[in-house]
Structures are given as C-alpha cells and as structure tokens.
Write an enzyme that holds these catalytic residues in place. Sequence first.
Site, PDB file in Angstrom:
ATOM      1  N   GLU A  80       0.809  -1.227   0.098  1.00  0.00           N
ATOM      2  CA  GLU A  80       0.000  -0.172  -0.071  1.00  0.00           C
ATOM      3  C   GLU A  80       0.732   1.272  -0.017  1.00  0.00           C
ATOM      4  O   GLU A  80       0.266   2.365  -0.130  1.00  0.00           O
ATOM      5  CB  GLU A  80      -0.925  -0.003   1.130  1.00  0.00           C
ATOM      6  CG  GLU A  80      -0.549   0.336   2.537  1.00  0.00           C
ATOM      7  CD  GLU A  80       0.047  -0.779   3.280  1.00  0.00           C
ATOM      8  OE1 GLU A  80       0.456  -0.726   4.545  1.00  0.00           O
ATOM      9  OE2 GLU A  80       0.655  -1.778   2.520  1.00  0.00           O
ATOM     10  N   SER A 127      23.366  -5.559   3.395  1.00  0.00           N
ATOM     11  CA  SER A 127      22.761  -5.356   4.883  1.00  0.00           C
ATOM     12  C   SER A 127      22.543  -6.400   5.902  1.00  0.00           C
ATOM     13  O   SER A 127      22.015  -6.366   6.772  1.00  0.00           O
ATOM     14  CB  SER A 127      21.573  -4.672   4.668  1.00  0.00           C
ATOM     15  OG  SER A 127      21.677  -3.225   4.149  1.00  0.00           O
ATOM     16  N   TYR A 150      22.223  -1.182  11.675  1.00  0.00           N
ATOM     17  CA  TYR A 150      21.233   0.036  11.621  1.00  0.00           C
ATOM     18  C   TYR A 150      20.413   0.347  12.691  1.00  0.00           C
ATOM     19  O   TYR A 150      19.930   1.353  12.923  1.00  0.00           O
ATOM     20  CB  TYR A 150      20.182  -0.252  10.255  1.00  0.00           C
ATOM     21  CG  TYR A 150      20.966  -0.554   9.061  1.00  0.00           C
ATOM     22  CD1 TYR A 150      21.951   0.372   8.599  1.00  0.00           C
ATOM     23  CD2 TYR A 150      20.988  -1.654   8.343  1.00  0.00           C
ATOM     24  CE1 TYR A 150      22.561   0.267   7.275  1.00  0.00           C
ATOM     25  CE2 TYR A 150      21.574  -2.051   7.342  1.00  0.00           C
ATOM     26  CZ  TYR A 150      22.299  -1.243   6.481  1.00  0.00           C
ATOM     27  OH  TYR A 150      22.973  -1.371   5.726  1.00  0.00           O
ATOM     28  N   ARG A 181      33.257   0.197  -1.869  1.00  0.00           N
ATOM     29  CA  ARG A 181      33.739  -0.136  -0.652  1.00  0.00           C
ATOM     30  C   ARG A 181      34.201  -1.520  -0.392  1.00  0.00           C
ATOM     31  O   ARG A 181      33.214  -2.342  -0.832  1.00  0.00           O
ATOM     32  CB  ARG A 181      32.864   0.299   0.374  1.00  0.00           C
ATOM     33  CG  ARG A 181      33.523   0.443   1.900  1.00  0.00           C
ATOM     34  CD  ARG A 181      32.565   0.279   3.179  1.00  0.00           C
ATOM     35  NE  ARG A 181      31.865  -0.940   3.368  1.00  0.00           N
ATOM     36  CZ  ARG A 181      30.405  -1.077   3.160  1.00  0.00           C
ATOM     37  NH1 ARG A 181      29.675  -0.217   3.424  1.00  0.00           N
ATOM     38  NH2 ARG A 181      30.096  -2.387   3.543  1.00  0.00           N
ATOM     39  N   ASP A 236      35.201  -4.791   1.674  1.00  0.00           N
ATOM     40  CA  ASP A 236      35.474  -5.082   3.075  1.00  0.00           C
ATOM     41  C   ASP A 236      36.341  -6.300   3.276  1.00  0.00           C
ATOM     42  O   ASP A 236      36.166  -7.230   2.339  1.00  0.00           O
ATOM     43  CB  ASP A 236      33.878  -5.398   3.664  1.00  0.00           C
ATOM     44  CG  ASP A 236      32.749  -4.371   3.223  1.00  0.00           C
ATOM     45  OD1 ASP A 236      33.359  -3.231   3.307  1.00  0.00           O
ATOM     46  OD2 ASP A 236      31.874  -4.496   3.520  1.00  0.00           O
ATOM     47  N   GLU A 294      33.905  -8.904   0.640  1.00  0.00           N
ATOM     48  CA  GLU A 294      32.903  -8.382  -0.299  1.00  0.00           C
ATOM     49  C   GLU A 294      33.170  -7.150  -0.890  1.00  0.00           C
ATOM     50  O   GLU A 294      34.079  -6.192  -0.199  1.00  0.00           O
ATOM     51  CB  GLU A 294      31.481  -8.433   0.154  1.00  0.00           C
ATOM     52  CG  GLU A 294      31.281  -7.502   1.158  1.00  0.00           C
ATOM     53  CD  GLU A 294      29.494  -7.458   1.286  1.00  0.00           C
ATOM     54  OE1 GLU A 294      28.861  -7.619   0.609  1.00  0.00           O
ATOM     55  OE2 GLU A 294      29.150  -6.507   2.419  1.00  0.00           O
ATOM     56  N   ASN A 353      31.208  -3.771  -2.127  1.00  0.00           N
ATOM     57  CA  ASN A 353      29.916  -3.083  -2.224  1.00  0.00           C
ATOM     58  C   ASN A 353      30.035  -1.866  -3.497  1.00  0.00           C
ATOM     59  O   ASN A 353      30.772  -1.052  -3.034  1.00  0.00           O
ATOM     60  CB  ASN A 353      29.368  -2.463  -1.136  1.00  0.00           C
ATOM     61  CG  ASN A 353      29.143  -3.514  -0.182  1.00  0.00           C
ATOM     62  OD1 ASN A 353      28.105  -4.187  -0.163  1.00  0.00           O
ATOM     63  ND2 ASN A 353      29.999  -3.970   0.817  1.00  0.00           N
ATOM     64  N   GLY A 413      26.410   2.387   1.610  1.00  0.00           N
ATOM     65  CA  GLY A 413      26.009   3.094   2.271  1.00  0.00           C
ATOM     66  C   GLY A 413      26.677   4.446   2.298  1.00  0.00           C
ATOM     67  O   GLY A 413      27.786   4.578   2.284  1.00  0.00           O
TER      68      GLY A 413
HETATM   69  N1  LIG Z   1      33.009 -16.001   6.543  1.00  0.00           N
HETATM   70  C1  LIG Z   1      32.731 -14.974   7.683  1.00  0.00           C
HETATM   71  N2  LIG Z   1      33.459 -15.121   8.676  1.00  0.00           N
HETATM   72  C2  LIG Z   1      33.167 -14.278   9.806  1.00  0.00           C
HETATM   73  N3  LIG Z   1      32.082 -13.188   9.530  1.00  0.00           N
HETATM   74  C3  LIG Z   1      31.630 -13.112   8.695  1.00  0.00           C
HETATM   75  C4  LIG Z   1      31.553 -14.234   7.395  1.00  0.00           C
HETATM   76  N4  LIG Z   1      30.925 -13.781   6.573  1.00  0.00           N
HETATM   77  C5  LIG Z   1      30.028 -12.686   6.953  1.00  0.00           C
HETATM   78  N5  LIG Z   1      30.385 -12.358   8.278  1.00  0.00           N
HETATM   79  C6  LIG Z   1      29.968 -11.400   9.009  1.00  0.00           C
HETATM   80  O1  LIG Z   1      28.472 -11.198   8.433  1.00  0.00           O
HETATM   81  C7  LIG Z   1      28.460  -9.701   7.992  1.00  0.00           C
HETATM   82  C8  LIG Z   1      27.603  -9.702   6.679  1.00  0.00           C
HETATM   83  O2  LIG Z   1      28.210 -10.252   5.691  1.00  0.00           O
HETATM   84  P1  LIG Z   1      28.333  -9.892   4.180  1.00  0.00           P
HETATM   85  O3  LIG Z   1      29.271 -11.009   3.549  1.00  0.00           O
HETATM   86  O4  LIG Z   1      29.502  -8.546   4.384  1.00  0.00           O
HETATM   87  O5  LIG Z   1      27.064  -9.625   3.877  1.00  0.00           O
HETATM   88  P2  LIG Z   1      26.122  -8.344   3.458  1.00  0.00           P
HETATM   89  O6  LIG Z   1      26.354  -7.943   1.975  1.00  0.00           O
HETATM   90  O7  LIG Z   1      24.889  -8.408   3.623  1.00  0.00           O
HETATM   91  O8  LIG Z   1      26.768  -7.244   4.326  1.00  0.00           O
HETATM   92  C9  LIG Z   1      30.032  -9.187   7.926  1.00  0.00           C
HETATM   93  O9  LIG Z   1      30.179  -7.926   7.798  1.00  0.00           O
HETATM   94  C10 LIG Z   1      30.451 -10.236   9.040  1.00  0.00           C
HETATM   95  O10 LIG Z   1      30.291  -9.400  10.301  1.00  0.00           O
HETATM   96 MG   LIG Z   2      28.966  -6.882   4.334  1.00  0.00          MG
END
Ligand SMILES: Nc1ncnc2c1ncn2[C@@H]1O[C@H](COP(=O)(O)OP(=O)(O)O)[C@@H](O)[C@H]1O
Ligand SMILES: [Mg+2]
Length: 399
Positions: free
Chosen positions: A77, A220, A289, A328, A330, A344, A346, A350
């Site tokens: 909606e 996220s 968040y 960014r 990570d 990853e 991005n 953000g």
């Molecule tokens: N292999 C891993 N070992 C330790 N922490 C992880 C791992 N994968 C993800 N995380 C944790 O999960 C969070 C989100 O994962 P991520 O792959 O960055 O996904 P998103 O794209 O949702 O941010 C990371 O910031 C970290 O805190």
């Molecule tokens: Mg992440």
Amino acid sequence: MAEKLRVGVIFGGQSGEHEVSLVSAQGIMKAMDKEKYEIIPIGITKEGRWLTSGDPMKLLQYPPAKGAGELGSRSSEQSKGTGTEVLSGAKDQERGLVPANTRTEPSRSRRDLVPGTRETGFPQVDVVFPVLHGPYGEDGTVQGLLELADIPYVGAGVLGSALGMDKIAMKGIFRSYGLPVVEHLELKRKDWELDPEAMMELIEKELGYPCFIKPANLGSSVGISKVHERSELAPALDLAARYDRRMLAERAVNAREIECSVLGNDEPIASVPGEIVPSREFYDYIAKYIDDRSELIIPADLSAELTRRIQELAIAAFLAVDCAGMARVDFLLDRDTGEFYIGELNTIPGFTPISMYPKLWEASGIPYSELIGRLIELALERHADNSRSETSYSPEQSE
Ligand SMILES: Nc1ncnc2c1ncn2[C@@H]1O[C@H](COP(=O)(O)OP(=O)(O)O)[C@@H](O)[C@H]1O
Ligand SMILES: [Mg+2]
C-alpha cells in the site's frame, strides 16, 4: 553563469534495503553543491513504480519509522498514486516499462530515459546518481536501463554491478585474480529442497562449525546467519533460501572487520582503512542499523605495511570486477592467523554522512560534498570514454 548540471538521484527501490537507500539519498542530496547541480529526485516504490514529481522522498515516507517496512517485505500500500508514475517494474501487476504518457517528439539536448521521445514523464537529466542498495538497483538492472537510454550514471556499470552483487560470482572472479577469499561452498535452493540431509553433510564435511550461510544476492546482512552447530543449520538454510535461489556457506573467520573505500575509474585510489567493531556477535542488520552501538574506528589501527596491503587489495578487487566510480571493499582479518580475506565489494555503499564510505574519504582528505562532485565527474568521464567505442562494424572497412 553556466547552466547547472541536472542530476537525477534515484532512491528507494525494490529491495530489502529500500529504507537504507532513503537515508543514503537524503544525505547525498543535502550535501550536493546547489550552485553546481540541480537535483531531480526520483523515487522507486517497493512495487517498482518510479515517482518523478511532487516530493518522491516524502511519498516514500521518509523518515521510515524504526523497524518499519519489515526487511524484504514488499508491502503493497506504500506511496501509490500521488506522484507522476513513470515506469512500472515487473513486481507490479502492470508488467513492463510503461511510461505514464508517451508522446513521440524529437529528442532535445538533455537525455531522456526512453530514447527518441520526450514527454515520457521521466525528467530530463544530464547524469544519474543511483542510490539504490541491493537487488533491482545495485545489481546492474538499473545500470542497464541507463545504458540503453545513454544516460551517464555514477558508479559501476552493468558487469561490475552484477558481479559486486552476487557473492558467488564475485568470489569466483577474485579467486581467478589470485585475490584471497574465504573457503566457501556454492549451494542451490533446489538442491536444499530436494535433499537437505546431503547438503548439511556436505557443509559439515567441507567447512564445519562455525560457518555462515548467506543468500548470494543481497546486502545489509539480510538472510545471513552464523551457524554454531547442526541444530542451527537447517533454519539458516531455510532463511537464506527465502531470499535467493543461490546461496553460499562460508567458513566463519574469527575476524577483525576492515573496510576500505575506493574512488576512480581506470586509475582508482584507496582511502585509509577503517575498522568496524560490531555490537553483536557479527555485523548483522541490527548491529548495522538498529542498535547504534557498533563502532567505527577511523583510521583502523593497523601497521603501515598492513594498511598498504589492504589498499592494494582493495584496488585490485575494484579492477577485477570492472568497477567504476566508487566501491567499498570489506575485509576479514583473521585474528588467529593474521590472514586477510576479501569479504565483499559493495558498488553502492551506504552513503549517509555517518557511513563508512564517505567517512573514510573524509579521513583521507576528501570531504563529503566534494566526494559527490568527484563521483559525478567520474560518471561523465566514463560515459565519454564508453562513447568512444564503435557501435557498428563493417568487415570491408576494417581491412
Ligand atoms: N566468513 C565470515 N567470517 C566471519 N564473519 C563473517 C563471514 N561472512 C560474513 N560475516 C559477518 O557477516 C556480515 C555480513 O556479511 P557480508 O558477506 O558482508 O554480507 P552483506 O552483503 O549482507 O553485508 C559481515 O560484516 C561479518 O560481520
Ligand atoms: Mg557486508
């Protein structure tokens, strides 16, 4: 005075990160230099309707109530009807790209979303800043539309966006460039549904506990679980399977989380790295968040050598996925072994004034509003460079 550049800022969108996008776009629009830029706000509802007149931000109900808009829900909606609705995406009953009113007229100097027509309802813009996080915006879909319309836009192109969104494809590319990624398995929802036992055994055999289960395409931390033992594994796979047909399992690293901002096109530069200290066991949606207790340490406390290594890897990752404009990157820094992994990349990080991407640039000497100006310049540069490529081919001529 020179004419202002008309910048379409697209926000909202059909992803679980709709609300985050609104906050990012709000920050960007506020900081844009009004002497140089005319802002054309463009909102996309959760159903995929494009709002281009009135106050799209208001129509998308900013600020979102805390906890409002359950993540991933596409409630029906919200914000229908009031602004000019330009395009209707496939998540709506009216499928297709449907301009509100299409009258064919010769194109003027500004670019239109539908080439060759003018009164489509889509405002004329010189460049677009897509501030969309997650699927249907950060993944190459909107970028593809802008390519077709020949509109310059901020950030990665179709390929870079798609690779940056898909955690499986991204890791594959990183690996092929010799960049370090954590051990992981590619999983399919179909296989999970067909033979859950086999999938759980495979994960236990190859990775063990703790491990992370994630949907391949999202952000996220939506749909991500840390799994400590078998009893948590099936619920984690069920959760990830709600969001994507492809999923991954990753060995959990006992990690410090380091992030680095990259800016540029073919010769990108890297910011000082920062560190995230999540308020919870990992950096999940609440830690990102909601609870406001995660810490950002800028610059990260790292030796000069590690800092340099992070920056080199961040640039290499950016180039590997053919990124442009910004990203960014990570990292996970293993506390036990000192190993670095690229977690990853991005492509539309953000972008609120307190977000890591702009804060790292601020710490590296580029203030928020200058950063936005640079990103717009980079968008125009990339568009000009792409325009140099020939689009027709005739065998006789090439001999
Ligand atoms: N292999 C891993 N070992 C330790 N922490 C992880 C791992 N994968 C993800 N995380 C944790 O999960 C969070 C989100 O994962 P991520 O792959 O960055 O996904 P998103 O794209 O949702 O941010 C990371 O910031 C970290 O805190
Ligand atoms: Mg992440």
